[in-house]
Design an enzyme around this catalytic site. Structure first.
Site, PDB file in Angstrom:
ATOM      1  N   GLU A 167      97.531 -48.024 -44.577  1.00  0.00           N
ATOM      2  CA  GLU A 167      98.081 -46.927 -43.761  1.00  0.00           C
ATOM      3  C   GLU A 167      97.338 -45.652 -44.142  1.00  0.00           C
ATOM      4  OE1 GLU A 167     102.313 -46.769 -44.431  1.00  0.00           O
ATOM      5  OE2 GLU A 167     102.506 -48.942 -44.281  1.00  0.00           O
ATOM      6  N   ASP A 406     107.618 -57.528 -44.738  1.00  0.00           N
ATOM      7  CA  ASP A 406     107.123 -56.277 -45.304  1.00  0.00           C
ATOM      8  C   ASP A 406     106.517 -56.492 -46.692  1.00  0.00           C
ATOM      9  OD1 ASP A 406     106.606 -53.577 -45.415  1.00  0.00           O
ATOM     10  OD2 ASP A 406     108.683 -52.956 -45.157  1.00  0.00           O
ATOM     11  N   GLU A 455     101.966 -53.456 -38.405  1.00  0.00           N
ATOM     12  CA  GLU A 455     101.917 -52.047 -38.805  1.00  0.00           C
ATOM     13  C   GLU A 455     100.474 -51.729 -39.181  1.00  0.00           C
ATOM     14  OE1 GLU A 455     104.469 -48.853 -41.466  1.00  0.00           O
ATOM     15  OE2 GLU A 455     103.983 -50.802 -42.312  1.00  0.00           O
ATOM     16  N   GLU A 461     107.234 -43.187 -39.792  1.00  0.00           N
ATOM     17  CA  GLU A 461     108.071 -43.204 -40.990  1.00  0.00           C
ATOM     18  C   GLU A 461     107.558 -42.230 -42.055  1.00  0.00           C
ATOM     19  OE1 GLU A 461     108.055 -47.210 -42.380  1.00  0.00           O
ATOM     20  OE2 GLU A 461     106.151 -47.002 -43.434  1.00  0.00           O
TER      21      GLU A 461
END
Length: 653
Positions: A167, A406, A455, A461
């Site tokens: 990310e 996750d 993701e 988030e």
């Protein structure tokens, strides 16, 4: 014995060199992209667009523990060139329901039992090694060495470690600024003075994911996570974080007769084509599922972002049955297909076979079925990996519709195989899969279309703990991360602020940019399983916005990018059935972009607009909705404020 004169030896050496220095050229179907492959001491390749060299003498090869190494003193046995024009019909159409798969392919067979396939498409190139040996061995390394022209820059998703959620922000770096100890995950974008090149991979199976490291020059080289021999629990977060304590001196264990991943390069002088490209899907392995009728994309009401901030009710909000019945009621009233139960529904994060005693999961699933709402269960990868089938079969017996998995955080061979094992097991049980804490999409979603989202993006988030999700970031990711495939950005924030009013709050998060900016994400961002991240209580107060969002589907029959500039703005038109949807987003600069509605068919249409309000510069939640009559000859303007957006739903009268 006769002596050969020296001049004869020289002639012989020249002839041998000419034979060994073979090269092959192919062009894309439209003739604009050209690939040259040279075989000498190694295999080198170059690519150009409209005569401009983009990648020059890039080196490739693979080193093994035994038998033939690929690309070392390559000896060509034969080659073929063919043109292909086919049509792909995706099971889940995240961009287009019909994809024209058209390319020119060069296939080179080498002595030593391996092949190299190159494909030239109108929007890029790709190559793949194929092992035809039957040897069981280790891959010591793979050489992917890319050399770009002087002056090339990158938008570089730099990583601190290969143990990562992938990310990232995209750092604007010239290639010589990228040091040999700096590396990035994929996809990554390179920018020359005339062309952009998006590099990623697809058809990634039983092999580690690729990272790209700098060299202090215009050359970048592949680096891979090593084969993991031992990983131990990390103190304090043993449920989800591990320390890799022992690695092999190789990157993969393999057997012969296999394909290696496609190395994919989207090449274009038009930023819009990056978003329109389907290359990573076209090059992926085809669907293996016989029955796919049960795969139902849709929207999801999500709890974790809004910290279960339910209010105006007569019960205590939190991780309890009453709260989630409230979520289900909200989803049902608004035709939202799913609710996710995120962290907290299990007895503990490691005991995921039993649920929190304050949450009756079986009752919630039954209640959801009565209301027409499916339940998706969040799980951690580590405990799931330790007891995969029993856990999945238990969830299926309860009536769950899928899992959101996750904290994988790894790209090594074991983890890549785990993704596929999970996808296959879930498909057998007719469960959807959303990979969170994940690396980028790498083709698995075509082979197993029950994999409906990933993701691997710095998404909404992050508003809970940072100021990273700027309008510039949100108009960068469609051109880079989304080129690899769908992304679980989790849009839908209703507390919207301009930068001067923004504040970080973990339990009361807000978004940078306007309300219309968030709404436009539902058209711009590809996500067959698309979240609504805000609290239902807040959504009830913003019903007009919800009513607009819930009209927008999550799969598409046709995609046209009307305007696009990486990091600056984007306007996308997408068709679902006979209804068109248009979404526009801009960075911190206000913009007025002309919208040509020539893509509409004959007849008259109603266009419902959701746009920035007159006072959005002072109050980012300000918006206006209006309906106007249009046809294919109509010209309209998308006026967007700083960090703003513009959306339209166009239906035939």
């Amino acid at each position: 014995m006769k002596t050969i004169p020296c001049f004869c030896i020289s002639i012989l050496l020249v002839i041998v060199h000419q034979v060994s220095a073979q090269h092959y050229d192919i062009k894309s179907p439209d003739g604009n992209i050209q690939i040259r492959v040279d075989n000498s001491d190694t295999i080198l390749w170059s690519a150009s667009l409209n005569g401009n060299t983009i990648i020059e003498k890039a080196e490739m090869g693979m080193d093994f523990s035994s038998h033939t190494d690929f690309g070392t003193n390559p000896n060509v046995k034969k080659h073929t060139i063919k043109s292909v024009s086919e049509t792909i019909y995706p099971v889940v159409s995240h961009k287009d329901s019909k994809i024209k798969d058209e390319y020119t392919e060069l296939s080179i067979t080498y002595r030593g039992h391996y092949k190299l396939n190159f494909r030239a498409y109108n929007d890029g190139v790709a190559y793949q090694f194929i092992d035809e040996a039957k040897a069981k061995r280790q891959v010591i390394s793979e050489n992917v060495s890319l050399r770009f022209p002087e002056g090339t820059k990158s938008l570089f998703p730099q990583e601190e470690s290969m143990y990562s959620h992938n990310e990232r922000l995209y750092l604007d770096k010239s290639l010589p600024e990228i040091a040999p100890n700096e590396f990035c995950s994929l996809p990554v974008l390179f920018i020359t003075d005339k062309v952009k090149v998006l590099f990623t991979e697809t058809a990634l199976h039983d092999y580690p994911g690729l990272f790209l490291k700098g060299s202090g020059s215009t050359t970048l080289n592949a680096v891979f996570p090593k084969y993991v021999l031992e990983a131990v629990d990390k103190d304090g977060r043993s449920d989800r974080v591990q320390t890799i304590t022992k690695e092999a001196d190789y990157i993969a264990e393999v057997s012969g007769n296999r394909d290696y991943p496609w190395r994919v390069f989207v090449i274009t002088d038009d930023d819009r084509k990056l978003v329109e490209s389907n290359l990573t899907y076209q090059l992926a392995k085809p669907n293996v599922l016989k029955n796919t009728d049960w795969i139902k994309p849709g929207k999801v009401a999500w709890d974790w972002y809004n910290a279960n901030n339910i209010y105006g009710v007569d019960f205590k909000a939190g991780l309890n049955t009453a709260t989630y019945k409230y979520y289900i009621d909200f989803a049902s009233k608004n035709n939202i297909e799913y609710v996710i139960l995120d962290e907290g529904w299990t007895k503990s994060t490691t005991d995921i076979l039993h649920f929190n005693p304050d949450m009756d999961i079986k009752e919630l699933i039954k209640y959801g079925e009565e209301k027409g709402v499916g339940i998706i269960l969040w799980v951690l990868w580590k405990p799931l990996d330790e007891n995969l089938m029993e856990i999945l079969e238990t969830y299926k017996s309860w009536g769950a519709k899928g899992i959101k998995i996750d904290f994988m955080q790894r790209n090594d061979q074991y983890m890549v195989n785990s993704y596929e094992q999970i996808a296959k097991a879930c498909a057998e049980l007719e469960l959807l899969v959303d990979f969170h804490g994940a690396f980028k999409p790498s083709g698995l979603r075509r082979m197993y279309p029950n994999v409906v989202n990933y993701e691997g993006v710095r998404g909404n988030e992050n508003n809970k703990w940072s100021e990273d999700i700027t309008p510039e970031h949100t108009v960068t990711i469609p051109f880079i991360r989304m080129v690899a495939g769908p992304m679980d950005f989790t849009p839908g924030a209703m507390i919207n602020k301009q930068a001067k009013n923004y504040a970080i709050s973990f339990e009361r998060p807000m978004s940078l940019g306007t309300r219309a900016h968030q709404v436009a994400m539902y058209v711009v961002y590809e996500a067959p399983l698309q979240m609504l991240c805000e609290s239902p209580s807040t959504y009830y107060k913003e019903q007009e916005t919800v009513d607009f969002i819930t009209q927008i589907p999550t799969t598409w029959d046709e995609t046209i990018v009307l305007h696009g500039s990486v990091g600056n703005y984007i306007v996308v038109a997408r068709r679902h059935g006979d209804i068109w949807y248009v979404g526009g987003m801009t960075d911190a600069d206000a913009r007025a972009l002309p919208i040509d509605l020539a893509f509409l068919g004959e007849g008259s249409f109603n266009m419902e607009l959701f746009k920035d309000g007159a006072n959005v510069d002072r109050f980012a939640q300000d918006y206006s909705i209006e309906t106007v009559s249009v046809n294919k000859n109509t010209k309209v303007t998308a006026n967007m404020a700083s960090g703003g957006g513009w959306s339209a739903i166009i239906t035939k009268k």
